[in-house]
Design a protein around this motif. Structure first.
Motif, mmCIF file in Angstrom:
data_model
loop_
_atom_site.group_PDB
_atom_site.id
_atom_site.type_symbol
_atom_site.label_atom_id
_atom_site.label_comp_id
_atom_site.label_asym_id
_atom_site.label_seq_id
_atom_site.Cartn_x
_atom_site.Cartn_y
_atom_site.Cartn_z
ATOM 1 N N ALA A 1 -13.391 -1.304 -3.223
ATOM 2 C CA ALA A 1 -12.347 -2.459 -2.317
ATOM 3 C C ALA A 1 -12.209 -3.275 -4.175
ATOM 4 C CB ALA A 1 -13.083 -2.924 -1.366
ATOM 5 N N TYR A 2 -12.509 -3.900 -4.633
ATOM 6 C CA TYR A 2 -12.827 -4.860 -5.706
ATOM 7 C C TYR A 2 -11.207 -3.985 -6.535
ATOM 8 C CZ TYR A 2 -12.542 -6.688 -10.707
ATOM 9 O OH TYR A 2 -12.771 -7.765 -11.091
ATOM 10 N N TYR A 3 -10.843 -2.572 -6.859
ATOM 11 C CA TYR A 3 -10.271 -1.780 -7.308
ATOM 12 C C TYR A 3 -8.840 -2.291 -6.673
ATOM 13 C CZ TYR A 3 -13.539 -0.279 -10.684
ATOM 14 O OH TYR A 3 -14.761 -0.040 -11.773
ATOM 15 N N PHE A 4 -9.162 -2.258 -5.141
ATOM 16 C CA PHE A 4 -7.635 -1.564 -4.440
ATOM 17 C C PHE A 4 -6.972 -3.156 -4.095
ATOM 18 C CE2 PHE A 4 -8.647 2.130 -4.340
ATOM 19 C CZ PHE A 4 -7.840 3.104 -5.155
ATOM 20 N N ARG A 5 -8.225 -4.205 -4.113
ATOM 21 C CA ARG A 5 -7.890 -5.586 -3.556
ATOM 22 C C ARG A 5 -6.667 -6.118 -4.302
ATOM 23 N NH1 ARG A 5 -11.679 -8.340 -0.653
ATOM 24 N NH2 ARG A 5 -12.934 -7.363 -1.017
ATOM 25 N N PRO A 6 -6.120 -6.444 -5.338
ATOM 26 C CA PRO A 6 -4.938 -6.683 -5.832
ATOM 27 C C PRO A 6 -4.013 -6.277 -5.535
ATOM 28 C CG PRO A 6 -6.774 -6.771 -7.842
ATOM 29 C CD PRO A 6 -7.132 -5.507 -6.071
ATOM 30 N N LEU A 7 -4.001 -4.703 -4.887
ATOM 31 C CA LEU A 7 -2.601 -4.531 -4.554
ATOM 32 C C LEU A 7 -2.218 -4.854 -3.141
ATOM 33 C CD1 LEU A 7 -0.342 -2.634 -4.734
ATOM 34 C CD2 LEU A 7 -1.868 -0.761 -3.978
ATOM 35 N N LEU A 8 -3.349 -4.851 -2.751
ATOM 36 C CA LEU A 8 -2.950 -5.488 -0.738
ATOM 37 C C LEU A 8 -3.186 -6.494 -0.888
ATOM 38 C CD1 LEU A 8 -6.271 -3.193 0.217
ATOM 39 C CD2 LEU A 8 -3.736 -2.844 0.191
ATOM 40 N N TYR A 9 -3.874 -7.555 -2.082
ATOM 41 C CA TYR A 9 -3.463 -8.870 -1.693
ATOM 42 C C TYR A 9 -1.910 -9.006 -2.169
ATOM 43 C CZ TYR A 9 -7.740 -10.165 -1.021
ATOM 44 O OH TYR A 9 -8.961 -11.287 -0.293
ATOM 45 N N ARG B 1 12.908 -7.064 -6.972
ATOM 46 C CA ARG B 1 12.144 -6.317 -8.515
ATOM 47 C C ARG B 1 11.250 -7.070 -8.841
ATOM 48 N NH1 ARG B 1 16.167 -8.045 -12.558
ATOM 49 N NH2 ARG B 1 17.401 -8.852 -11.295
ATOM 50 N N VAL B 2 10.746 -8.320 -8.460
ATOM 51 C CA VAL B 2 9.320 -8.942 -8.558
ATOM 52 C C VAL B 2 8.141 -8.588 -8.004
ATOM 53 C CG1 VAL B 2 7.787 -11.054 -8.128
ATOM 54 C CG2 VAL B 2 10.123 -11.312 -9.263
ATOM 55 N N ILE B 3 8.373 -7.845 -6.593
ATOM 56 C CA ILE B 3 7.629 -7.313 -6.091
ATOM 57 C C ILE B 3 7.445 -6.027 -6.382
ATOM 58 C CG2 ILE B 3 6.998 -6.417 -3.069
ATOM 59 C CD1 ILE B 3 9.204 -8.988 -2.336
ATOM 60 N N LEU B 4 8.218 -5.437 -7.024
ATOM 61 C CA LEU B 4 7.827 -4.597 -7.648
ATOM 62 C C LEU B 4 7.133 -4.121 -9.224
ATOM 63 C CD1 LEU B 4 11.164 -1.801 -6.356
ATOM 64 C CD2 LEU B 4 9.107 -1.746 -5.583
ATOM 65 N N ASN B 5 7.521 -5.221 -9.881
ATOM 66 C CA ASN B 5 7.454 -5.247 -10.573
ATOM 67 C C ASN B 5 5.404 -5.983 -10.171
ATOM 68 O OD1 ASN B 5 9.502 -5.566 -12.316
ATOM 69 N ND2 ASN B 5 9.633 -7.477 -12.786
ATOM 70 N N VAL B 6 5.089 -6.200 -9.911
ATOM 71 C CA VAL B 6 3.624 -7.069 -9.913
ATOM 72 C C VAL B 6 3.307 -5.927 -9.290
ATOM 73 C CG1 VAL B 6 1.996 -8.857 -8.636
ATOM 74 C CG2 VAL B 6 4.877 -9.804 -9.688
ATOM 75 N N SER B 7 3.851 -4.972 -8.313
ATOM 76 C CA SER B 7 2.942 -4.294 -7.313
ATOM 77 C C SER B 7 2.185 -3.031 -8.443
ATOM 78 C CB SER B 7 3.405 -3.512 -6.168
ATOM 79 O OG SER B 7 4.072 -4.133 -5.153
ATOM 80 N N ILE B 8 3.149 -2.661 -9.488
ATOM 81 C CA ILE B 8 2.863 -1.734 -10.550
ATOM 82 C C ILE B 8 1.896 -1.997 -11.218
ATOM 83 C CG2 ILE B 8 3.657 -0.899 -12.562
ATOM 84 C CD1 ILE B 8 6.944 -0.620 -11.316
ATOM 85 N N ALA B 9 1.876 -3.804 -11.012
ATOM 86 C CA ALA B 9 0.885 -4.324 -12.776
ATOM 87 C C ALA B 9 -0.381 -4.044 -11.424
ATOM 88 C CB ALA B 9 1.156 -5.955 -12.356
ATOM 89 N N ALA B 10 -0.324 -3.994 -10.103
ATOM 90 C CA ALA B 10 -1.219 -3.958 -8.950
ATOM 91 C C ALA B 10 -1.797 -2.672 -9.147
ATOM 92 C CB ALA B 10 -1.197 -4.716 -7.637
ATOM 93 N N ILE B 11 -1.083 -1.302 -9.276
ATOM 94 C CA ILE B 11 -1.570 -0.620 -9.061
ATOM 95 C C ILE B 11 -2.360 0.095 -10.719
ATOM 96 C CG2 ILE B 11 -0.376 1.850 -9.313
ATOM 97 C CD1 ILE B 11 1.046 0.882 -7.671
#
Lengths: 205, 217
Positions: free
Chosen positions: A80-88, B75-85
């Motif tokens: 969950a630690y790794y996926f939490r930022p994406l979900l947030y 674009r901002v949401i996509l950028n931050v989503s890529i960063a989160a991935i």
């Protein structure tokens, strides 16, 4: 009936204490440096302080509520630690689009003024950090509202305190190498020291 | 002499200024929160810089194909989503090379996902640059973050714990308060002032030329 009023009183007192603690003692900017770069950019535009604070409070409240609602599912995820930022990030994204749409629908007059503030406050350290802190502190649903309000109002208080010194710290009386951003950081450091004096220990992160 | 050398090679140095003198961390406070709060040892500084560097460089490169015609919000949401991935492999590698860093850095490691440099600078600065200049700028930004983090971590670890990279140096006098966030603000302020001082010195017109100009006026 009496018990109901007693529990209502307890809930109210707890919420007030939580909000006051987050505003005055565990201020997001001075104790955890959350959203500090945004605060420095807002401090230059004094008229932005109140509307920006309100927008930030709303986004923090909505995002924290969403993260609280989905926490049982998130915590069950493997790693969950790794996926939490994406979900947030996705949750903040939903709140971001919703806020922009609501603003446009409700007030066409104020929308051009509010739009840059929404852009600035959506993916902000204070919002993202508060979602993590809600989870870290294991808050209940009743605590989410005062906590989020505390984060937003605390942010406004911090920006107000910074704006009080901004004009003087940018004057010719300050040496050119310290003028502007460096002296603002040092000023924030002294305010942070004062807030640390109230807590007396380092906060969890 | 140093100033003359700098001014004669200004075009080259201006590109490299992002590394220290005009670093967005020291001039505008972008991505400053983790440095202030958790960067109080060299080990933490290295872990933080590795994760940040990977996320910043790869996010901006991978988000470059996002069409500029899309609304700014998307674009901002996509950028931050890529960063989160990208946070997933970056934090995994960080934990692999610096075991225990995920718990030591707490929420400040995932907080890099919404760093102002990724959220605000990507669509309005990085994506408007030619690809090569963009990659160079990104590497310099990440390098600047690393240098600053290591210097800050070194000073705070040495003075606060009397250690260096976890090794005890048997220093009898330590100042534990330097490990706390308020000291982070103060030290960053000093670092920003030093960078500005050097920048102003290097870009000042020489005294002889100033005199000439005054006489001309």
């Amino acid at each position: 009936m009496n018990e109901f009023f007693l529990s209502l009183k307890d809930a109210f007192l707890n919420s007030t204490v939580t909000a006051l603690t987050v505003i005055f003692v565990e201020n997001a900017i001075f104790t955890r440096a959350l959203g500090v770069s945004t605060a420095f950019s807002i401090v230059k535009k004094k008229g932005y302080l109140l509307p920006f604070g309100l927008v930030l409070t709303w986004i923090t409240l909505a995002s924290s509520f969403l993260s609280f609602s989905f926490e049982p599912f998130i915590s069950k995820l493997p790693s969950a630690y790794y996926f939490r930022p994406l979900l947030y990030v996705l949750m903040i994204g939903v709140v971001y689009i919703l806020t922009l749409s609501l603003c446009r629908a409700l007030s066409k007059r104020f929308y051009p003024t509010l739009r840059p503030m929404i852009h600035l406050s959506a993916f902000n350290g204070a919002v993202f950090g508060s979602m993590y802190l809600c989870n870290l502190s294991r808050y209940r649903l009743l605590d989410i509202v005062p906590f989020s309000l505390g984060i937003g109002i605390g942010f406004m208080l911090a920006v107000y305190l910074l704006s009080l010194g901004y004009d003087r710290l940018n004057s010719d009386k300050i040496s050119p190498s310290f003028r502007g951003f460096p002296i603002m950081l040092i000023y924030t450091g002294f305010l942070s020291l004062a807030f640390y004096g109230l807590i007396g220990h380092e906060l969890v992160f | 002499m140093i100033r003359r050398f700098y001014q004669n090679h200004r075009a080259l140095f201006q590109k490299l200024d992002t590394l220290w003198l005009r670093s967005p961390i020291l001039t505008r406070g972008l991505a400053i929160a983790p440095l202030i709060v958790v960067c109080n040892s060299v080990l933490r500084a290295c872990a933080l810089s590795l994760c940040y560097g990977l996320m910043l460089v790869l996010t901006v490169i991978f988000s470059r194909p996002i069409p500029q015609t899309l609304p700014y919000t998307i674009r901002v949401i996509l950028n931050v989503s890529i960063a989160a991935i990208l946070f997933i492999p970056a934090s995994y590698l960080t934990e692999l090379w610096f075991p225990g860093s995920l718990s030591r850095l707490g929420l400040y490691l995932p907080l890099l996902t919404v760093s102002s440099l990724i959220v605000q600078h990507t669509p309005i600065r990085f994506h408007r640059m030619p690809f090569r200049s963009m990659v160079l700028d990104l590497i310099l930004n990440a390098g600047g973050f690393f240098l600053l983090a290591v210097c800050l971590g070194f000073v705070r670890e040495l003075l606060g714990r009397g250690q260096l990279y976890g090794t005890d140096l048997s220093i009898s006098f330590t100042v534990p308060a330097i490990l706390l966030p308020f000291s982070g603000f103060l030290l960053m302020g000093m670092a920003a002032a030093l960078a500005k001082k050097v920048y102003l010195f290097l870009n000042r017109t020489p005294r002889s030329k100033r005199k000439e100009k005054r006489n001309h006026e």
